[in-house]
Design a protein around this motif. Structure first.
Motif, PDB file in Angstrom:
ATOM      1  N   GLY A  95       0.385  -1.072  -0.222  1.00 47.45           N
ATOM      2  CA  GLY A  95       0.018  -0.019   0.066  1.00 47.45           C
ATOM      3  C   GLY A  95       0.548   1.367   0.189  1.00 47.45           C
ATOM      4  O   GLY A  95       0.601   2.428  -0.391  1.00 47.45           O
ATOM      5  N   ALA A  96       2.308   1.404   0.504  1.00 54.27           N
ATOM      6  CA  ALA A  96       2.927   2.063   0.715  1.00 54.27           C
ATOM      7  C   ALA A  96       3.732   2.463  -0.664  1.00 54.27           C
ATOM      8  O   ALA A  96       3.771   4.110  -0.955  1.00 54.27           O
ATOM      9  CB  ALA A  96       3.895   2.301   1.818  1.00 54.27           C
ATOM     10  N   GLY A  97       3.940   1.564  -1.243  1.00 55.62           N
ATOM     11  CA  GLY A  97       4.422   1.705  -2.622  1.00 55.62           C
ATOM     12  C   GLY A  97       3.818   2.560  -3.774  1.00 55.62           C
ATOM     13  O   GLY A  97       3.235   3.049  -4.426  1.00 55.62           O
ATOM     14  N   GLU A  98       2.039   2.015  -3.485  1.00 54.88           N
ATOM     15  CA  GLU A  98       0.822   2.519  -4.831  1.00 54.88           C
ATOM     16  C   GLU A  98       0.848   3.419  -3.763  1.00 54.88           C
ATOM     17  O   GLU A  98       0.499   4.863  -4.793  1.00 54.88           O
ATOM     18  CB  GLU A  98      -0.188   1.470  -3.795  1.00 54.88           C
ATOM     19  N   SER A  99       1.036   4.417  -2.662  1.00 52.64           N
ATOM     20  CA  SER A  99       0.305   5.680  -2.934  1.00 52.64           C
ATOM     21  C   SER A  99       1.722   6.521  -3.378  1.00 52.64           C
ATOM     22  O   SER A  99       1.582   7.412  -3.532  1.00 52.64           O
ATOM     23  CB  SER A  99       1.322   6.312  -0.665  1.00 52.64           C
ATOM     24  N   LEU A 100       2.954   5.774  -3.550  1.00 52.47           N
ATOM     25  CA  LEU A 100       4.722   6.507  -3.668  1.00 52.47           C
ATOM     26  C   LEU A 100       4.054   6.456  -5.348  1.00 52.47           C
ATOM     27  O   LEU A 100       3.739   7.822  -5.635  1.00 52.47           O
ATOM     28  CB  LEU A 100       5.040   5.835  -3.929  1.00 52.47           C
ATOM     29  N   VAL A 101       3.108   6.292  -5.979  1.00 55.26           N
ATOM     30  CA  VAL A 101       3.238   5.577  -7.658  1.00 55.26           C
ATOM     31  C   VAL A 101       1.885   6.583  -7.837  1.00 55.26           C
ATOM     32  O   VAL A 101       1.781   7.100  -8.381  1.00 55.26           O
ATOM     33  CB  VAL A 101       2.477   4.011  -7.753  1.00 55.26           C
ATOM     34  N   ALA A 102       1.162   6.844  -7.001  1.00 54.88           N
ATOM     35  CA  ALA A 102      -0.037   7.974  -6.953  1.00 54.88           C
ATOM     36  C   ALA A 102       0.234   9.528  -6.964  1.00 54.88           C
ATOM     37  O   ALA A 102       0.215  10.464  -8.045  1.00 54.88           O
ATOM     38  CB  ALA A 102      -1.505   7.134  -5.472  1.00 54.88           C
ATOM     39  N   ALA A 103       0.959   9.337  -5.627  1.00 53.09           N
ATOM     40  CA  ALA A 103       1.449  11.028  -5.706  1.00 53.09           C
ATOM     41  C   ALA A 103       3.042  11.167  -6.669  1.00 53.09           C
ATOM     42  O   ALA A 103       2.467  12.716  -6.543  1.00 53.09           O
ATOM     43  CB  ALA A 103       2.311  10.780  -3.948  1.00 53.09           C
ATOM     44  N   GLY A 104       3.091  10.128  -7.131  1.00 56.54           N
ATOM     45  CA  GLY A 104       3.946  11.179  -8.420  1.00 56.54           C
ATOM     46  C   GLY A 104       3.639  10.582  -9.747  1.00 56.54           C
ATOM     47  O   GLY A 104       3.405  12.046 -10.248  1.00 56.54           O
ATOM     48  N   GLN A 105       2.441  10.025  -9.777  1.00 51.06           N
ATOM     49  CA  GLN A 105       1.766   9.884 -10.895  1.00 51.06           C
ATOM     50  C   GLN A 105       0.615  11.861 -11.060  1.00 51.06           C
ATOM     51  O   GLN A 105       0.588  12.818 -12.085  1.00 51.06           O
ATOM     52  CB  GLN A 105       0.637   9.432 -11.301  1.00 51.06           C
ATOM     53  N   GLU A 106       0.308  11.959 -10.000  1.00 53.11           N
ATOM     54  CA  GLU A 106      -0.394  13.293  -9.338  1.00 53.11           C
ATOM     55  C   GLU A 106       0.082  14.369 -10.092  1.00 53.11           C
ATOM     56  O   GLU A 106      -0.045  15.401 -10.055  1.00 53.11           O
ATOM     57  CB  GLU A 106      -0.940  13.037  -8.163  1.00 53.11           C
ATOM     58  N   GLN A 107       1.736  14.331  -9.629  1.00 49.38           N
ATOM     59  CA  GLN A 107       2.461  15.702  -9.677  1.00 49.38           C
ATOM     60  C   GLN A 107       2.949  15.411 -10.786  1.00 49.38           C
ATOM     61  O   GLN A 107       2.819  16.923 -11.837  1.00 49.38           O
ATOM     62  CB  GLN A 107       4.028  15.296  -8.537  1.00 49.38           C
ATOM     63  N   MET A 108       2.508  14.751 -12.050  1.00 48.64           N
ATOM     64  CA  MET A 108       3.162  14.680 -13.474  1.00 48.64           C
ATOM     65  C   MET A 108       1.816  15.070 -14.146  1.00 48.64           C
ATOM     66  O   MET A 108       1.690  15.872 -14.983  1.00 48.64           O
ATOM     67  CB  MET A 108       3.485  12.988 -13.968  1.00 48.64           C
ATOM     68  N   GLU A 109       0.677  14.975 -13.233  1.00 52.63           N
ATOM     69  CA  GLU A 109      -0.146  15.416 -14.428  1.00 52.63           C
ATOM     70  C   GLU A 109      -0.364  17.158 -13.659  1.00 52.63           C
ATOM     71  O   GLU A 109      -1.016  17.568 -14.762  1.00 52.63           O
ATOM     72  CB  GLU A 109      -1.691  14.732 -13.378  1.00 52.63           C
ATOM     73  N   ALA A 110      -0.042  17.413 -12.679  1.00 51.45           N
ATOM     74  CA  ALA A 110      -0.137  18.583 -12.498  1.00 51.45           C
ATOM     75  C   ALA A 110       0.831  19.129 -12.785  1.00 51.45           C
ATOM     76  O   ALA A 110       0.432  20.864 -13.792  1.00 51.45           O
ATOM     77  CB  ALA A 110      -0.265  19.017 -10.946  1.00 51.45           C
ATOM     78  N   ILE A 111       1.895  19.156 -13.178  1.00 54.46           N
ATOM     79  CA  ILE A 111       3.276  19.613 -14.033  1.00 54.46           C
ATOM     80  C   ILE A 111       2.805  19.806 -15.757  1.00 54.46           C
ATOM     81  O   ILE A 111       2.693  21.269 -15.998  1.00 54.46           O
ATOM     82  CB  ILE A 111       4.476  18.595 -13.661  1.00 54.46           C
ATOM     83  N   ALA A 112       1.935  18.737 -15.897  1.00 53.35           N
ATOM     84  CA  ALA A 112       1.544  18.509 -17.221  1.00 53.35           C
ATOM     85  C   ALA A 112       0.365  19.366 -17.978  1.00 53.35           C
ATOM     86  O   ALA A 112       0.183  20.438 -18.716  1.00 53.35           O
ATOM     87  CB  ALA A 112       1.070  17.209 -17.845  1.00 53.35           C
ATOM     88  N   ARG A 113      -0.721  20.224 -16.687  1.00 52.94           N
ATOM     89  CA  ARG A 113      -1.541  21.319 -16.850  1.00 52.94           C
ATOM     90  C   ARG A 113      -1.077  22.601 -16.631  1.00 52.94           C
ATOM     91  O   ARG A 113      -1.317  23.502 -17.165  1.00 52.94           O
ATOM     92  CB  ARG A 113      -2.799  21.209 -15.774  1.00 52.94           C
ATOM     93  N   VAL A 114      -0.046  22.934 -15.811  1.00 48.46           N
ATOM     94  CA  VAL A 114       0.883  23.807 -16.180  1.00 48.46           C
ATOM     95  C   VAL A 114       1.150  24.353 -17.613  1.00 48.46           C
ATOM     96  O   VAL A 114       1.910  25.361 -17.885  1.00 48.46           O
ATOM     97  CB  VAL A 114       1.722  24.069 -14.528  1.00 48.46           C
ATOM     98  N   ALA A 115       2.287  23.079 -17.830  1.00 49.03           N
ATOM     99  CA  ALA A 115       3.072  23.127 -19.254  1.00 49.03           C
ATOM    100  C   ALA A 115       1.565  23.552 -19.806  1.00 49.03           C
ATOM    101  O   ALA A 115       1.962  24.606 -21.166  1.00 49.03           O
ATOM    102  CB  ALA A 115       3.150  21.898 -19.639  1.00 49.03           C
ATOM    103  N   PHE A 116       0.599  23.206 -19.913  1.00 51.84           N
ATOM    104  CA  PHE A 116      -0.629  23.419 -21.558  1.00 51.84           C
ATOM    105  C   PHE A 116      -0.446  24.577 -21.351  1.00 51.84           C
ATOM    106  O   PHE A 116      -0.938  25.308 -21.741  1.00 51.84           O
ATOM    107  CB  PHE A 116      -1.041  22.048 -21.257  1.00 51.84           C
ATOM    108  N   GLY A 117      -1.160  24.900 -19.733  1.00 52.58           N
ATOM    109  CA  GLY A 117      -0.890  26.757 -19.471  1.00 52.58           C
ATOM    110  C   GLY A 117      -0.203  27.584 -20.235  1.00 52.58           C
ATOM    111  O   GLY A 117      -0.413  28.628 -20.357  1.00 52.58           O
ATOM    112  N   THR A 118       0.763  27.563 -19.051  1.00 53.97           N
ATOM    113  CA  THR A 118       1.820  28.018 -19.962  1.00 53.97           C
ATOM    114  C   THR A 118       2.107  28.325 -21.388  1.00 53.97           C
ATOM    115  O   THR A 118       2.702  29.349 -21.286  1.00 53.97           O
ATOM    116  CB  THR A 118       3.247  27.673 -18.547  1.00 53.97           C
ATOM    117  N   THR A 119       2.127  27.115 -21.973  1.00 49.73           N
ATOM    118  CA  THR A 119       1.886  27.447 -23.937  1.00 49.73           C
ATOM    119  C   THR A 119       0.307  27.881 -24.041  1.00 49.73           C
ATOM    120  O   THR A 119       1.425  29.048 -24.968  1.00 49.73           O
ATOM    121  CB  THR A 119       1.652  25.936 -24.332  1.00 49.73           C
ATOM    122  N   VAL A 120      -0.243  27.846 -23.706  1.00 51.95           N
ATOM    123  CA  VAL A 120      -1.601  28.743 -24.260  1.00 51.95           C
ATOM    124  C   VAL A 120      -1.196  30.198 -23.844  1.00 51.95           C
ATOM    125  O   VAL A 120      -1.583  30.987 -24.758  1.00 51.95           O
ATOM    126  CB  VAL A 120      -2.993  28.047 -23.324  1.00 51.95           C
TER     127      VAL A 120
END
Length: 212
Positions: A95-120
């Motif tokens: 479960g701890a490993g799954e939490s780390l995976v989820a946290a990493g994926q959430e950070q990547m998605e947030a950065i992708a949204r920032v990248a898209f918004g900055t580009t626009v």
């Protein structure tokens, strides 16, 4: 004459080389600015996405932890007597490993949204000078040149009237001491000169009809 009227519909550039050259230069600068805006937007997008590295590392570490505890739990489950209890205990590590995976994926998605918004935002800000300065000026010129060429093919009177309403007084006074009176009287040399003045302001040739 019909050919000249039709050409006025697509009068994008002036007929005089000097004015046409300046217009072409302005168009090339506008295209270059658009290309530069796109290049900067792409560079900013890639730069922001590069920040996904730590988040991707975190997600990868979580997957490794989850995989290790999954393997250990399956191995422990095969042990007699204490296998089930040990497998459940190792499940907490999964479960701890799954939490780390989820946290990493959430950070990547947030950065992708920032990248898209900055580009626009970069594209919108970069396009504003072209959309609100260059394009209206070019459209306005095309409209004025279209009507001027059409009027030139028909008569000089309308062009002379446009010159009276659009040209500075000092320019009008160079044509005639009282250009308005001359226009009302229909004095052909003055009308021709006023029409030529209006056409020259747009980089167009003077009327072909010589003054009387």
């Amino acid at each position: 004459m019909v050919r000249e009227v039709r050409s006025g519909r697509m009068r994008i550039y002036a007929e005089r080389p000097g004015r046409a050259g300046l217009q072409l230069l302005a168009d090339l600068l506008a295209l270059g600015w658009i290309w530069l805006t796109a290049f900067v937007a792409r560079t900013v997008h890639d730069f922001v996405l590069a920040m996904q590295g730590p988040a991707r590392t975190l997600a990868g570490a979580g997957e490794s932890v989850r995989g290790a505890f999954d393997d250990a739990a399956r191995t422990a489950a095969s042990l007699p007597f204490v296998g089930d209890d040990l497998a459940r205990a190792l499940g907490a590590g999964t479960g701890a490993g799954e939490s780390l995976v989820a946290a990493g994926q959430e950070q990547m998605e947030a950065i992708a949204r920032v990248a898209f918004g900055t580009t626009v935002a970069t594209v919108v800000l970069g396009a504003m000078p072209v959309l609100f300065v260059w394009l209206p000026l070019r459209v306005r010129y095309a409209q004025l040149a279209q009507s001027a060429v059409t009027a030139r093919a028909v008569d000089s009177d309308l062009l002379a009237l446009r010159a009276l309403t659009r040209r500075p007084v000092r320019q009008l006074m160079r044509v005639a001491p009282d250009p308005a009176t001359s226009w009302r009287r229909g004095e052909r040399p003055v009308l021709h000169a006023l029409a030529a003045l209006e056409l020259r302001s747009l980089g167009l040739r003077a009327p072909r009809t010589p003054p009387d």
